[in-house]
Design a protein around this motif. Structure first.
Motif, PDB file in Angstrom:
ATOM      1  N   SER A   1     -13.505 -21.454  -7.401  1.00 49.82           N
ATOM      2  CA  SER A   1     -14.307 -21.807  -8.399  1.00 49.82           C
ATOM      3  C   SER A   1     -15.475 -21.999  -7.779  1.00 49.82           C
ATOM      4  O   SER A   1     -16.726 -21.832  -8.880  1.00 49.82           O
ATOM      5  CB  SER A   1     -13.900 -22.537  -9.154  1.00 49.82           C
ATOM      6  N   VAL A   2     -16.139 -22.152  -6.435  1.00 47.26           N
ATOM      7  CA  VAL A   2     -17.454 -22.570  -6.986  1.00 47.26           C
ATOM      8  C   VAL A   2     -18.725 -21.349  -6.634  1.00 47.26           C
ATOM      9  O   VAL A   2     -17.205 -19.942  -5.447  1.00 47.26           O
ATOM     10  CB  VAL A   2     -17.422 -23.516  -5.173  1.00 47.26           C
ATOM     11  N   MET A   3     -19.768 -20.905  -7.302  1.00 45.96           N
ATOM     12  CA  MET A   3     -19.819 -20.079  -6.844  1.00 45.96           C
ATOM     13  C   MET A   3     -21.077 -20.214  -5.604  1.00 45.96           C
ATOM     14  O   MET A   3     -21.552 -21.295  -5.190  1.00 45.96           O
ATOM     15  CB  MET A   3     -21.520 -20.093  -7.983  1.00 45.96           C
ATOM     16  N   VAL A   4     -20.710 -19.052  -4.830  1.00 45.55           N
ATOM     17  CA  VAL A   4     -21.687 -19.380  -3.583  1.00 45.55           C
ATOM     18  C   VAL A   4     -22.650 -18.089  -3.185  1.00 45.55           C
ATOM     19  O   VAL A   4     -22.383 -16.909  -3.682  1.00 45.55           O
ATOM     20  CB  VAL A   4     -20.284 -19.234  -2.720  1.00 45.55           C
ATOM     21  N   HIS A   5     -23.865 -18.091  -2.917  1.00 46.33           N
ATOM     22  CA  HIS A   5     -24.530 -16.787  -2.969  1.00 46.33           C
ATOM     23  C   HIS A   5     -25.360 -17.067  -2.169  1.00 46.33           C
ATOM     24  O   HIS A   5     -25.767 -18.238  -1.057  1.00 46.33           O
ATOM     25  CB  HIS A   5     -26.351 -17.027  -4.113  1.00 46.33           C
ATOM     26  N   LEU A   6     -25.640 -16.418  -0.486  1.00 49.09           N
ATOM     27  CA  LEU A   6     -26.410 -15.884   0.425  1.00 49.09           C
ATOM     28  C   LEU A   6     -27.300 -15.253   0.020  1.00 49.09           C
ATOM     29  O   LEU A   6     -28.247 -14.335  -0.512  1.00 49.09           O
ATOM     30  CB  LEU A   6     -25.523 -15.106   1.060  1.00 49.09           C
ATOM     31  N   TYR A   7     -28.648 -15.464   0.904  1.00 46.86           N
ATOM     32  CA  TYR A   7     -29.452 -14.524   0.969  1.00 46.86           C
ATOM     33  C   TYR A   7     -30.675 -14.530   2.416  1.00 46.86           C
ATOM     34  O   TYR A   7     -30.281 -14.556   3.476  1.00 46.86           O
ATOM     35  CB  TYR A   7     -30.232 -16.107   0.733  1.00 46.86           C
TER      36      TYR A   7
END
Length: 229
Positions: free
Chosen positions: A189-195
């Motif tokens: 449920s955790v929103m994880v974003h990579l950059y």
């Protein structure tokens, strides 16, 4: 999230008291108009320095009341370090003297100042990203946002109890991509974003600053804040 570099800071320092009687300072910036919400801003290992104060100012410019508690006051007061090798070494030394449990006592005091249980969101950077994650597990927050919090890898057993958004850099020399993968696996449920950036990509006072990644992370951060307030 910092666009105030070189600009005049409008916020004020205030005094806070934790549940164990510890007194410490915090930097607070308020919006010029009506408040959209309240945000607790958690420092990197460099203290509540110019960058973190500017982060508070930026949130205020977006309509949010923002408070950055000086969590290092438990070990050493008025810490404000530069982004160089000496600052990194000193910051790590001081960080080692402040446990997450003690930091959460001060976080709780900051949340109380902003209105109590569930009134405020929390946003943390570097060490502060780990503290924000721990706060989402142990305290009552509106939402939690963490930027490159490497210590999250050691705190995966408990799920966050609020909407949570995490930002990581694909080129981060200090945090392997397995941390982001582990969060996704354990807590879908955790929103994880990579950059496509390195550690500290959000800070415009660091050599690792990546303007495009910082702008996108800011957009996503503000999106979550709009959703919960």
């Amino acid at each position: 999230m910092s666009t105030q570099k070189g600009g005049k800071q409008q916020g004020n320092w205030l005094d806070l008291t934790a549940s164990d009687g510890h007194r410490f300072r915090g930097y607070e910036a308020r919006p010029a108009g009506a408040e959209k919400g309240q945000i607790l801003v958690i420092q990197e290992i460099f203290g509540v320095n110019n960058h973190i104060r500017n982060v508070c100012e930026d949130f205020a410019a977006e309509g949010y009341r923002a408070l950055a508690p000086a969590l290092f006051d438990r070990a050493e007061r008025d810490v404000e370090l530069a982004y160089d090798d000496a600052g990194i070494q000193r910051g790590r030394e001081i960080m080692g003297k402040v446990t997450i449990d003690d930091a959460l006592k001060d976080v709780a005091a900051g949340l109380a100042h902003l209105g109590g249980d569930g009134a405020a969101a929390i946003v943390g950077y570097c060490w502060g990203g780990t503290v924000a994650w721990a706060a989402a597990q142990r305290l009552v927050v509106r939402a939690a946002i963490g930027y490159y919090g490497g210590g999250i890898a050691n705190r995966l057993d408990e799920a966050p109890r609020a909407p949570t958004l995490l930002h990581f850099g694909e080129k981060d020399h200090a945090i392997p991509l397995t941390v982001a993968d582990s969060v996704r696996d354990r807590h879908p449920s955790v929103m994880v974003h990579l950059y496509p950036a390195g550690h500290g990509f959000n800070c415009d006072e660091r050599a690792s600053y990546d303007a495009e990644s910082a702008a996108l992370a800011k957009q996503r951060t503000l999106g979550l804040l709009r959703a919960v307030f």
